[in-house]
Design a protein around this motif. Structure first.
Motif, mmCIF file in Angstrom:
data_model
loop_
_atom_site.group_PDB
_atom_site.id
_atom_site.type_symbol
_atom_site.label_atom_id
_atom_site.label_comp_id
_atom_site.label_asym_id
_atom_site.label_seq_id
_atom_site.Cartn_x
_atom_site.Cartn_y
_atom_site.Cartn_z
ATOM 1 N N VAL A 241 0.832 -1.207 0.000
ATOM 2 C CA VAL A 241 0.000 0.000 0.000
ATOM 3 C C VAL A 241 0.865 1.256 0.000
ATOM 4 O O VAL A 241 0.583 2.228 -0.722
ATOM 5 C CB VAL A 241 -0.952 -0.014 1.212
ATOM 6 C CG1 VAL A 241 -1.703 1.309 1.327
ATOM 7 C CG2 VAL A 241 -1.941 -1.168 1.087
ATOM 8 N N ASN A 242 1.926 1.273 0.811
ATOM 9 C CA ASN A 242 2.801 2.447 0.850
ATOM 10 C C ASN A 242 3.468 2.688 -0.497
ATOM 11 O O ASN A 242 3.622 3.843 -0.926
ATOM 12 C CB ASN A 242 3.865 2.261 1.941
ATOM 13 C CG ASN A 242 3.288 2.363 3.337
ATOM 14 O OD1 ASN A 242 2.244 2.986 3.546
ATOM 15 N ND2 ASN A 242 3.947 1.751 4.302
ATOM 16 N N THR A 243 3.862 1.622 -1.170
ATOM 17 C CA THR A 243 4.480 1.774 -2.484
ATOM 18 C C THR A 243 3.460 2.224 -3.519
ATOM 19 O O THR A 243 3.753 3.083 -4.365
ATOM 20 C CB THR A 243 5.124 0.448 -2.926
ATOM 21 O OG1 THR A 243 6.011 -0.015 -1.907
ATOM 22 C CG2 THR A 243 5.901 0.624 -4.218
ATOM 23 N N TRP A 244 2.265 1.652 -3.466
ATOM 24 C CA TRP A 244 1.220 2.025 -4.426
ATOM 25 C C TRP A 244 0.833 3.501 -4.275
ATOM 26 O O TRP A 244 0.617 4.191 -5.275
ATOM 27 C CB TRP A 244 -0.003 1.140 -4.203
ATOM 28 C CG TRP A 244 -1.063 1.297 -5.251
ATOM 29 C CD1 TRP A 244 -1.981 2.309 -5.342
ATOM 30 C CD2 TRP A 244 -1.317 0.435 -6.367
ATOM 31 N NE1 TRP A 244 -2.786 2.134 -6.439
ATOM 32 C CE2 TRP A 244 -2.398 0.989 -7.091
ATOM 33 C CE3 TRP A 244 -0.740 -0.752 -6.817
ATOM 34 C CZ2 TRP A 244 -2.912 0.382 -8.224
ATOM 35 C CZ3 TRP A 244 -1.244 -1.341 -7.951
ATOM 36 C CH2 TRP A 244 -2.324 -0.779 -8.647
ATOM 37 N N ASN A 245 0.749 3.986 -3.041
ATOM 38 C CA ASN A 245 0.324 5.361 -2.789
ATOM 39 C C ASN A 245 1.473 6.355 -2.840
ATOM 40 O O ASN A 245 1.236 7.570 -2.694
ATOM 41 C CB ASN A 245 -0.355 5.459 -1.424
ATOM 42 C CG ASN A 245 -1.666 4.697 -1.378
ATOM 43 O OD1 ASN A 245 -2.338 4.533 -2.398
ATOM 44 N ND2 ASN A 245 -2.047 4.237 -0.196
ATOM 45 N N ASN A 246 2.693 5.879 -3.014
ATOM 46 C CA ASN A 246 3.847 6.776 -2.985
ATOM 47 C C ASN A 246 3.806 7.718 -4.178
ATOM 48 O O ASN A 246 3.684 7.292 -5.328
ATOM 49 C CB ASN A 246 5.148 5.960 -3.002
ATOM 50 C CG ASN A 246 6.310 6.759 -2.459
ATOM 51 O OD1 ASN A 246 6.350 7.979 -2.559
ATOM 52 N ND2 ASN A 246 7.273 6.061 -1.877
ATOM 53 N N PHE A 247 3.911 8.986 -3.893
ATOM 54 C CA PHE A 247 3.878 10.003 -4.952
ATOM 55 C C PHE A 247 5.170 10.807 -5.022
ATOM 56 O O PHE A 247 5.704 11.057 -6.092
ATOM 57 C CB PHE A 247 2.696 10.946 -4.728
ATOM 58 C CG PHE A 247 2.747 12.192 -5.567
ATOM 59 C CD1 PHE A 247 2.477 12.132 -6.922
ATOM 60 C CD2 PHE A 247 3.086 13.419 -5.010
ATOM 61 C CE1 PHE A 247 2.535 13.278 -7.712
ATOM 62 C CE2 PHE A 247 3.137 14.559 -5.782
ATOM 63 C CZ PHE A 247 2.859 14.493 -7.139
ATOM 64 N N LEU A 248 5.689 11.182 -3.842
ATOM 65 C CA LEU A 248 6.859 12.064 -3.825
ATOM 66 C C LEU A 248 8.090 11.385 -4.404
ATOM 67 O O LEU A 248 8.836 11.996 -5.184
ATOM 68 C CB LEU A 248 7.134 12.537 -2.396
ATOM 69 C CG LEU A 248 8.315 13.498 -2.230
ATOM 70 C CD1 LEU A 248 8.089 14.763 -3.055
ATOM 71 C CD2 LEU A 248 8.523 13.838 -0.758
ATOM 72 N N LEU A 249 8.334 10.132 -4.028
ATOM 73 C CA LEU A 249 9.534 9.441 -4.520
ATOM 74 C C LEU A 249 9.532 9.292 -6.039
ATOM 75 O O LEU A 249 10.540 9.613 -6.681
ATOM 76 C CB LEU A 249 9.665 8.077 -3.832
ATOM 77 C CG LEU A 249 10.907 7.265 -4.197
ATOM 78 C CD1 LEU A 249 12.173 7.991 -3.760
ATOM 79 C CD2 LEU A 249 10.853 5.877 -3.563
ATOM 80 N N PRO A 250 8.441 8.815 -6.683
ATOM 81 C CA PRO A 250 8.450 8.778 -8.156
ATOM 82 C C PRO A 250 8.579 10.155 -8.782
ATOM 83 O O PRO A 250 9.220 10.301 -9.837
ATOM 84 C CB PRO A 250 7.092 8.141 -8.496
ATOM 85 C CG PRO A 250 6.702 7.386 -7.281
ATOM 86 C CD PRO A 250 7.235 8.170 -6.130
ATOM 87 N N LEU A 251 7.989 11.172 -8.143
ATOM 88 C CA LEU A 251 8.098 12.527 -8.692
ATOM 89 C C LEU A 251 9.533 13.010 -8.670
ATOM 90 O O LEU A 251 10.011 13.628 -9.627
ATOM 91 C CB LEU A 251 7.205 13.476 -7.888
ATOM 92 C CG LEU A 251 7.222 14.946 -8.314
ATOM 93 C CD1 LEU A 251 6.688 15.101 -9.736
ATOM 94 C CD2 LEU A 251 6.416 15.804 -7.341
ATOM 95 N N VAL A 252 10.251 12.713 -7.584
ATOM 96 C CA VAL A 252 11.651 13.133 -7.483
ATOM 97 C C VAL A 252 12.525 12.327 -8.433
ATOM 98 O O VAL A 252 13.410 12.880 -9.106
ATOM 99 C CB VAL A 252 12.136 12.986 -6.028
ATOM 100 C CG1 VAL A 252 13.641 13.218 -5.932
ATOM 101 C CG2 VAL A 252 11.405 13.961 -5.119
ATOM 102 N N MET A 253 12.289 11.024 -8.513
ATOM 103 C CA MET A 253 13.138 10.164 -9.337
ATOM 104 C C MET A 253 12.888 10.351 -10.827
ATOM 105 O O MET A 253 13.824 10.398 -11.636
ATOM 106 C CB MET A 253 12.911 8.692 -8.954
ATOM 107 C CG MET A 253 13.388 8.328 -7.571
ATOM 108 S SD MET A 253 15.187 8.490 -7.399
ATOM 109 C CE MET A 253 15.397 7.946 -5.694
ATOM 110 N N PHE A 254 11.626 10.435 -11.214
ATOM 111 C CA PHE A 254 11.284 10.498 -12.640
ATOM 112 C C PHE A 254 11.052 11.924 -13.119
ATOM 113 O O PHE A 254 11.320 12.236 -14.276
ATOM 114 C CB PHE A 254 10.028 9.663 -12.918
ATOM 115 C CG PHE A 254 10.208 8.202 -12.639
ATOM 116 C CD1 PHE A 254 11.452 7.615 -12.720
ATOM 117 C CD2 PHE A 254 9.132 7.405 -12.288
ATOM 118 C CE1 PHE A 254 11.634 6.255 -12.456
ATOM 119 C CE2 PHE A 254 9.292 6.053 -12.033
ATOM 120 C CZ PHE A 254 10.550 5.475 -12.109
ATOM 121 N N GLY A 255 10.516 12.781 -12.260
ATOM 122 C CA GLY A 255 10.226 14.149 -12.649
ATOM 123 C C GLY A 255 9.184 14.214 -13.744
ATOM 124 O O GLY A 255 8.339 13.329 -13.893
ATOM 125 N N SER A 256 9.246 15.257 -14.536
ATOM 126 C CA SER A 256 8.302 15.439 -15.648
ATOM 127 C C SER A 256 8.940 15.129 -16.992
ATOM 128 O O SER A 256 8.445 15.543 -18.039
ATOM 129 C CB SER A 256 7.774 16.882 -15.647
ATOM 130 O OG SER A 256 8.856 17.806 -15.744
#
Length: 319
Positions: A241-256
């Motif tokens: 659940v924590n991985t599925w709901n994680n938003f900040l980490l993918p945003l930082v790693m992948f960006g736009s």
């Protein structure tokens, strides 16, 4: 039914128990039952109202959501006969070129991959670490336990930027490992694994296996894992659940960066839909995406409900 009072040898009166009849002293008062029922109903509405609002909002267009007001979003604007067409229209908008460009189910698959991989790896690592902290004596054990407990107090958002620096220097910041590896580390999972191993894995069983010539790896993978199954399900669900709901980490790693479009999880994918605003964000399609994105979690919790409840109950046992 009239219940006769009885007396103890000391002369104290008490109401004796009757077979098939619960003692009046054990029954809650009418006021307590009413207050409990009221609080439960309010709590049920509190948790179910957002889901109901999400279901209704996923059938509306941008203009319908904006023009209906706050209360207008709580019910379907048309007739029930129009509901299938509204759902099909919103789903078509979600998969359209102006919203997700057909990438939505790719994002869901990415979230499923990240969550499952992190859950499996994190669960095995957590129970191994918890078992070692509970059943082995080694130098630095107390320090290791203190680090794990400190990790429970560390906000995940605080570590996002340092982790990006580390993974960027390693050259894997734009890969699936940038999400799986950090999410697989669970201080709570290690703590729960230690508590459960301490209370559910008999030391005598381990010593008997050692006397029979079994190695530590064989003891753990053939005996201990079976005893830790309820805790493993609970740890897996929390990490999933924590991985599925994680938003900040993918945003930082992948960006736009458009090069990472195919690696985005569903949370980051829905964010990019809102961010595009071309010509205006289709809130109905976003609501449909959020609703479809939460369904796997609901199914998983319902399927594993019996196991994670017993695992949480084990965490309340004093180690």
């Amino acid at each position: 039914m009239a219940i006769k009072m009885a007396k103890t040898r000391d002369g104290l009166e008490y109401r004796p128990s009757i077979k098939g009849v619960q003692s009046r002293s054990l029954l809650p008062s009418k006021l307590a039952r009413t207050m409990t029922l009221t609080i439960l109903i309010i709590t049920l509405i509190y948790f179910l109202l957002p889901i109901f609002w999400l279901v209704i909002s996923s059938t509306k267009t941008h203009s319908e959501l904006i023009g209906s007001g706050a209360l207008g979003t709580l019910w379907f604007s048309g007739s029930l006969a129009d509901l299938p067409d509204a759902i099909a229209r919103t789903y078509g908008n979600l998969m359209g070129a102006k919203v997700s460009n057909g990438m939505y189910w790719r994002w869901v698959a990415n979230s499923l991959l990240y969550s499952t991989a992190a859950g499996v790896i994190g669960t095995v690592v957590s129970v191994m670490a918890g078992y070692a902290l509970a059943k082995f004596k080694f130098p630095g054990m107390n320090v290791s336990l203190g680090v794990v407990m400190a990790g429970l107090l560390m906000p995940a958002a605080l570590l996002a930027i340092p982790m990006y620096v580390v993974f960027n220097n390693l050259g894997v910041s734009h890969s699936i490992w940038a999400i799986i590896i950090p999410c697989a580390v669970s201080p709570f999972g290690m703590f729960l694994g230690r508590v459960y191993a301490h209370s559910s894995v008999p030391t005598e069983l381990i010593e008997a296996a050692r006397i029979d010539g079994a190695g530590e790896a064989r003891i753990f993978f053939t005996m201990v894992l079976r005893l830790l199954a309820p805790a493993m399900v609970t740890i897996f669900l929390f990490i999933f659940v924590n991985t599925w709901n994680n938003f900040l980490l993918p945003l930082v790693m992948f960006g736009s960066n458009n090069d990472t479009t195919g690696l985005r999880p569903v949370t980051l994918g829905l964010y990019t839909i809102i961010k595009q605003r071309v010509p205006a964000p289709d809130e109905g399609a976003v609501m449909m995406g959020a609703l479809l994105g939460v369904l796997p979690l609901i199914v998983l919790f319902l399927a594993l409900q019996k196991y994670w409840q017993s695992g949480l109950a084990a965490g309340s046992v004093k180690g």
